[in-house]
Design a protein around this motif. Structure first.
Motif, PDB file in Angstrom:
ATOM      1  N   GLU A   2      62.328  77.576 -26.126  1.00 22.37           N
ATOM      2  CA  GLU A   2      62.965  76.403 -25.520  1.00 22.37           C
ATOM      3  C   GLU A   2      61.953  75.295 -25.256  1.00 22.37           C
ATOM      4  O   GLU A   2      62.234  74.111 -25.455  1.00 22.37           O
ATOM      5  N   ILE A   3      60.734  75.719 -24.855  1.00 23.19           N
ATOM      6  CA  ILE A   3      59.663  74.746 -24.594  1.00 23.19           C
ATOM      7  C   ILE A   3      59.337  73.994 -25.884  1.00 23.19           C
ATOM      8  O   ILE A   3      59.219  72.764 -25.897  1.00 23.19           O
ATOM      9  N   ALA A   4      59.204  74.755 -26.998  1.00 16.44           N
ATOM     10  CA  ALA A   4      58.860  74.124 -28.273  1.00 16.44           C
ATOM     11  C   ALA A   4      59.953  73.162 -28.712  1.00 16.44           C
ATOM     12  O   ALA A   4      59.671  72.052 -29.190  1.00 16.44           O
ATOM     13  N   ALA A   5      61.220  73.563 -28.522  1.00 14.80           N
ATOM     14  CA  ALA A   5      62.323  72.678 -28.898  1.00 14.80           C
ATOM     15  C   ALA A   5      62.312  71.414 -28.053  1.00 14.80           C
ATOM     16  O   ALA A   5      62.513  70.304 -28.560  1.00 14.80           O
ATOM     17  N   PHE A   6      62.023  71.573 -26.750  1.00 16.73           N
ATOM     18  CA  PHE A   6      61.992  70.408 -25.862  1.00 16.73           C
ATOM     19  C   PHE A   6      60.924  69.417 -26.308  1.00 16.73           C
ATOM     20  O   PHE A   6      61.190  68.218 -26.475  1.00 16.73           O
ATOM     21  N   TYR A   7      59.689  69.927 -26.541  1.00 17.11           N
ATOM     22  CA  TYR A   7      58.632  68.990 -26.912  1.00 17.11           C
ATOM     23  C   TYR A   7      58.854  68.407 -28.295  1.00 17.11           C
ATOM     24  O   TYR A   7      58.538  67.245 -28.547  1.00 17.11           O
ATOM     25  N   GLY A   8      59.430  69.217 -29.207  1.00 14.37           N
ATOM     26  CA  GLY A   8      59.715  68.688 -30.539  1.00 14.37           C
ATOM     27  C   GLY A   8      60.715  67.552 -30.508  1.00 14.37           C
ATOM     28  O   GLY A   8      60.483  66.480 -31.095  1.00 14.37           O
ATOM     29  N   PHE A   9      61.810  67.746 -29.780  1.00 10.07           N
ATOM     30  CA  PHE A   9      62.848  66.703 -29.776  1.00 10.07           C
ATOM     31  C   PHE A   9      62.414  65.491 -28.961  1.00 10.07           C
ATOM     32  O   PHE A   9      62.745  64.349 -29.316  1.00 10.07           O
ATOM     33  N   SER A  10      61.659  65.705 -27.867  1.00 14.56           N
ATOM     34  CA  SER A  10      61.199  64.529 -27.119  1.00 14.56           C
ATOM     35  C   SER A  10      60.172  63.758 -27.929  1.00 14.56           C
ATOM     36  O   SER A  10      60.159  62.513 -27.903  1.00 14.56           O
ATOM     37  N   GLY A  11      59.320  64.472 -28.686  1.00 13.45           N
ATOM     38  CA  GLY A  11      58.387  63.775 -29.569  1.00 13.45           C
ATOM     39  C   GLY A  11      59.115  63.009 -30.651  1.00 13.45           C
ATOM     40  O   GLY A  11      58.723  61.877 -30.990  1.00 13.45           O
ATOM     41  N   LEU A  12      60.193  63.597 -31.198  1.00 10.99           N
ATOM     42  CA  LEU A  12      61.002  62.889 -32.208  1.00 10.99           C
ATOM     43  C   LEU A  12      61.569  61.599 -31.633  1.00 10.99           C
ATOM     44  O   LEU A  12      61.480  60.528 -32.265  1.00 10.99           O
ATOM     45  N   ALA A  13      62.116  61.684 -30.419  1.00  9.02           N
ATOM     46  CA  ALA A  13      62.725  60.489 -29.816  1.00  9.02           C
ATOM     47  C   ALA A  13      61.671  59.420 -29.559  1.00  9.02           C
ATOM     48  O   ALA A  13      61.883  58.231 -29.832  1.00  9.02           O
TER      49      ALA A  13
END
Lengths: 173, 103
Positions: A2-13
């Protein structure tokens, strides 16, 4: 995970938002805004707001972004002789760029200082495993009924007003 | 299941808000300014949703974010209609060139 998904999507945004800031072509900026909206919708899902994420995708990506792209295409200069070869440049003046970066960076520094130094004490359990659909429906129909109806009136007024404003009153042009 | 602390959501939302503000200041195109405003509204919604995680019984933050989305949709339609009228009248979308009242 979940942590990886959070940082991935926030970095994408954030990267998509930075691309909008530095892009000179407005069509590319609109498509980068599409990516930023998708990243924000994924952040909603990670925060447990499933209904809001679907609403975000339907309203922003399906409605607002299409409207914005229509607006960009309708406000192109039509007096150029080579329309297909000239990209739609957005001129950015240097003074505006300086002040924009200065105000944005200083506000980000101030906000991050406030967030890091503040000590949030959260009460209540964070339940993210249950669907929020039933709660939202019950709350909208009971305690938030007046804002719900006012939102309906507001959308009707905006629809009529936008259709009247965008009406072409001069058929010769 | 590990939960992400609320400060990380707030930092991401602050970054998106400041980038949106910088876009709204630097672009010399009316629709570019509108893109920045949309990004700022989304960043505010992230804050509301992140705090609404800790209120699972009456999710006031998510309901507020829902109404923010509704108002943003109404705002974009009216703003685009006004931009189309301005373009039809002045033949430009540069906000610095629409300065008839200054003359």
């Amino acid at each position: 995970m979940e942590i990886a998904a959070f940082y991935g999507f926030s970095g994408l945004a954030i990267i998509a938002a930075l691309f909008i800031l530095f892009s000179r072509n407005l069509i590319y900026a609109a498509f980068a805004l599409f990516l930023a909206f998708l990243g924000v919708a994924a952040l909603y899902v990670l925060a447990g707001a499933d209904f809001l994420a679907v609403t975000q995708i339907m309203v922003y990506v399906g409605g607002i972004l299409v409207l914005l792209i229509f607006g960009i295409m309708l406000t192109q200069k039509a007096d150029k002789e080579a329309i297909s070869t000239t990209p739609n440049r957005v001129v950015v003046s240097m003074a505006r760029q300086f002040w924009g970066f200065l105000i944005g960076a200083s506000l980000f520094g101030f906000l991050s200082y406030v967030i890091v130094t503040s000590n949030f004490k959260m009460t209540g359990e964070s339940n993210v495993s249950r669907s929020t659909l039933k709660t939202i429906g019950v709350e909208l129909m009971t305690s938030h009924l007046l804002p719900f109806e006012i939102a309906a009136i507001l959308l009707l007024v905006a629809l009529v007003g936008a259709a009247y404003l965008a009406l072409n009153r001069n058929p010769a042009s | 299941m590990t939960t992400i602390p609320v400060e990380h959501y707030l930092i991401v939302a602050a970054a998106l808000f400041c980038i949106g503000l910088a876009i709204a200041i630097t672009k010399k195109h009316l629709i570019g300014i509108l893109l920045g405003i949309e990004l700022m509204l989304n960043a505010v919604n992230i804050n509301l949703v992140a705090f609404s995680r800790h209120d699972p019984e009456r999710i006031g933050g998510q309901l507020f974010a829902l109404f923010v989305i509704v108002v943003a949709a109404a705002e974009v339609t009216v703003a685009l209609a006004i931009i189309l009228r301005v373009y039809g009248h002045f033949r430009t979308v540069d906000p610095d060139k629409v300065n008839e009242l200054k003359k």
